[in-house]
Write a protein that holds these residues in place. Sequence first.
Motif, mmCIF file in Angstrom:
data_model
loop_
_atom_site.group_PDB
_atom_site.id
_atom_site.type_symbol
_atom_site.label_atom_id
_atom_site.label_comp_id
_atom_site.label_asym_id
_atom_site.label_seq_id
_atom_site.Cartn_x
_atom_site.Cartn_y
_atom_site.Cartn_z
ATOM 1 N N ALA A 30 0.847 -1.192 0.000
ATOM 2 C CA ALA A 30 0.000 0.000 0.000
ATOM 3 C C ALA A 30 0.875 1.233 0.000
ATOM 4 O O ALA A 30 2.107 1.156 0.042
ATOM 5 N N ARG A 31 0.248 2.392 -0.022
ATOM 6 C CA ARG A 31 1.007 3.640 -0.095
ATOM 7 C C ARG A 31 1.885 3.854 1.122
ATOM 8 O O ARG A 31 2.940 4.466 1.040
ATOM 9 N N ASN A 32 1.429 3.352 2.279
ATOM 10 C CA ASN A 32 2.203 3.557 3.507
ATOM 11 C C ASN A 32 3.101 2.389 3.839
ATOM 12 O O ASN A 32 3.640 2.305 4.928
ATOM 13 N N GLY A 33 3.271 1.442 2.902
ATOM 14 C CA GLY A 33 4.215 0.367 3.156
ATOM 15 C C GLY A 33 3.681 -0.991 2.732
ATOM 16 O O GLY A 33 2.605 -1.113 2.126
ATOM 17 N N ILE A 279 16.953 -0.771 7.408
ATOM 18 C CA ILE A 279 16.130 -0.041 8.379
ATOM 19 C C ILE A 279 14.649 -0.234 8.069
ATOM 20 O O ILE A 279 13.831 -0.479 8.972
ATOM 21 N N SER A 280 14.282 -0.140 6.798
ATOM 22 C CA SER A 280 12.876 -0.303 6.420
ATOM 23 C C SER A 280 12.358 -1.684 6.787
ATOM 24 O O SER A 280 11.255 -1.836 7.330
ATOM 25 N N GLN A 281 13.161 -2.726 6.486
ATOM 26 C CA GLN A 281 12.765 -4.096 6.817
ATOM 27 C C GLN A 281 12.615 -4.262 8.328
ATOM 28 O O GLN A 281 11.653 -4.868 8.814
ATOM 29 N N GLY A 282 13.583 -3.725 9.075
ATOM 30 C CA GLY A 282 13.524 -3.858 10.522
ATOM 31 C C GLY A 282 12.347 -3.134 11.135
ATOM 32 O O GLY A 282 11.681 -3.657 12.040
ATOM 33 N N LEU A 283 12.057 -1.920 10.651
ATOM 34 C CA LEU A 283 10.922 -1.175 11.185
ATOM 35 C C LEU A 283 9.610 -1.856 10.812
ATOM 36 O O LEU A 283 8.664 -1.872 11.606
ATOM 37 N N TRP A 284 9.539 -2.401 9.601
ATOM 38 C CA TRP A 284 8.321 -3.098 9.189
ATOM 39 C C TRP A 284 8.052 -4.285 10.102
ATOM 40 O O TRP A 284 6.911 -4.545 10.480
ATOM 41 N N SER A 285 9.100 -5.010 10.464
ATOM 42 C CA SER A 285 8.915 -6.172 11.333
ATOM 43 C C SER A 285 8.428 -5.760 12.716
ATOM 44 O O SER A 285 7.832 -6.574 13.433
ATOM 45 N N ARG A 290 6.797 2.232 6.245
ATOM 46 C CA ARG A 290 8.074 2.531 5.592
ATOM 47 C C ARG A 290 8.458 3.962 5.949
ATOM 48 O O ARG A 290 7.663 4.884 5.785
ATOM 49 N N PRO A 291 9.678 4.188 6.413
ATOM 50 C CA PRO A 291 10.026 5.495 6.975
ATOM 51 C C PRO A 291 10.353 6.536 5.915
ATOM 52 O O PRO A 291 10.672 6.217 4.766
ATOM 53 N N ASP A 322 12.267 2.682 -4.311
ATOM 54 C CA ASP A 322 10.981 3.035 -3.709
ATOM 55 C C ASP A 322 11.132 3.559 -2.286
ATOM 56 O O ASP A 322 10.147 3.695 -1.561
ATOM 57 N N HIS A 323 12.354 3.868 -1.884
ATOM 58 C CA HIS A 323 12.562 4.466 -0.568
ATOM 59 C C HIS A 323 12.153 5.929 -0.583
ATOM 60 O O HIS A 323 12.381 6.644 -1.561
ATOM 61 N N ARG A 324 11.554 6.371 0.505
ATOM 62 C CA ARG A 324 11.149 7.770 0.639
ATOM 63 C C ARG A 324 12.373 8.550 1.156
ATOM 64 O O ARG A 324 12.615 8.625 2.344
ATOM 65 N N LEU A 325 13.120 9.133 0.235
ATOM 66 C CA LEU A 325 14.347 9.856 0.577
ATOM 67 C C LEU A 325 14.263 11.277 0.056
ATOM 68 O O LEU A 325 13.940 11.502 -1.112
#
Length: 487
Positions: A30-33, A279-285, A290-291, A322-325
């Motif tokens: 989705a849009r937020n991850g 970081i994205s994978q770890g935060l998702w878990s 997605r940050p 697709d990272h929000r940077l």
Amino acid sequence: MATTNGASVVTDTPDTEDGPVEGHGVVLRARNGDVIRYDPTGLVLRLSDRVVEDLALRMSGGPSAPAQPSQASMQADPPEGIDAWDTRREGDWLRFTARLPGAQGVRGFRQHVEGGDIIAEPTGPILGILGVGGARAALANPGPAAFPQHILAPADDIGAVGHAGIETASDQDRFEHLRELTHEALIAETVLHWRMDDHGPLPVFMARVETDASPTAADLATGRAVQNLLIAAKNLKSAAALIGKPAKILAVTLDFALEDHSETATAYRDGMLAVMEAISQGLWSLGFDRPLFVARFESGLPDIAPQPALDGQWELGWSHGDHRLIHSAPAYMFELDRYDRPTDGARRQQAEMTASAIAEAATWKCPLLHLAELEGKVLRVTARANGPLRLDPDAPHGTGDHFGFHLTGCENAARIQRVEIAGDDPQAVLIHLSKLPKGADLRLAYACGGVTNTGALRDDWALDSATGVTLHRWALPAHLPITAGRA
């Protein structure tokens, strides 16, 4: 890939430096991850907070079930030594109104019955501002926050600056006050000042930056700093749950460029992509979205800055998957002290730029130069920006006669004579040359690889800084190959 109602059905497999990771991937995003992932254990489904609350309600018997008793609120004595009133105990917390040091004024606070630092009563989720990087990321302004009870750190007696890669962080479920203000803490302080000025609600933040001595971006991705950052995110969630509030990651700052020793720009870019993915994978878990990643663009001092990292930052600016940077600002706009570190005032300005970038994340763009094409003796430099470009002769950082532009690799003494904004394109710069330049590795440099490593190209965005100056959104450094354009 199919798209429906803002969600994408994908079957992508994450890549690493050694190729795809077999047995891992995303089914629905989705849009937020990511919503549904798969790994060797099967499908992994992530539910929204609203769905989790609904399930909890159903499991407790639903709306028709007998009402569950809430924690009783009882009158209690206020904490000693402070101007507090209307104190009541609710579960393991003392909640009260008080007049405490800080810019927040009179408002509600709480303290755990076992003691510890007093924190502000949250009005929404506890917001995390996390950071990762090298040694420079740990620089901080000394002293407590202007909102001591609103800007906190995990209660491990370390503060906003983390473990420096020396040891692994410990699990915590409480917060403590800060003794120094890192970039992340200064961002929180900036937001709180803005909210005070607008009479808006004052959120509670947790700030923590983790660093280590990784020699390359690729090493940073697998190093202890990223590991400790994820522990900090877990601690944020645990401490918020103890208070009875959700946790949200507002942003993750990246500060790793001048320490990097990657051999090529591509290696730096790929290493930073790996950092963001880890970081994205770890935060998702942990249940986070997605940050949003925010970085400054470093240009460094002339003849000292690592060129692969500088060029790699430029590649990362337009090629980050697709990272929000977003890049909040080029580092050349901030004052350095005699040790070539940002001054205390400059660090506050850096935080103001980062806070602005976070607030305007959907549209934020520092001007980024893309192409340098020869049209006879004129170089047309095309940019991506949020509006018309400006060449500012009054830039507070000295840039020389040509607004920070110069040729590199030129072998026939061609010189820049004049620089102007193109009449037919407000996001293009025309650089008039004395003659057709020649060279095996002919390039155009802006704000890097020169005498000052600064530039004077910007857009119309402006902010009145708390430090008393006007901040602008200056263009990011670039080192562009010169290609043949129209004759």
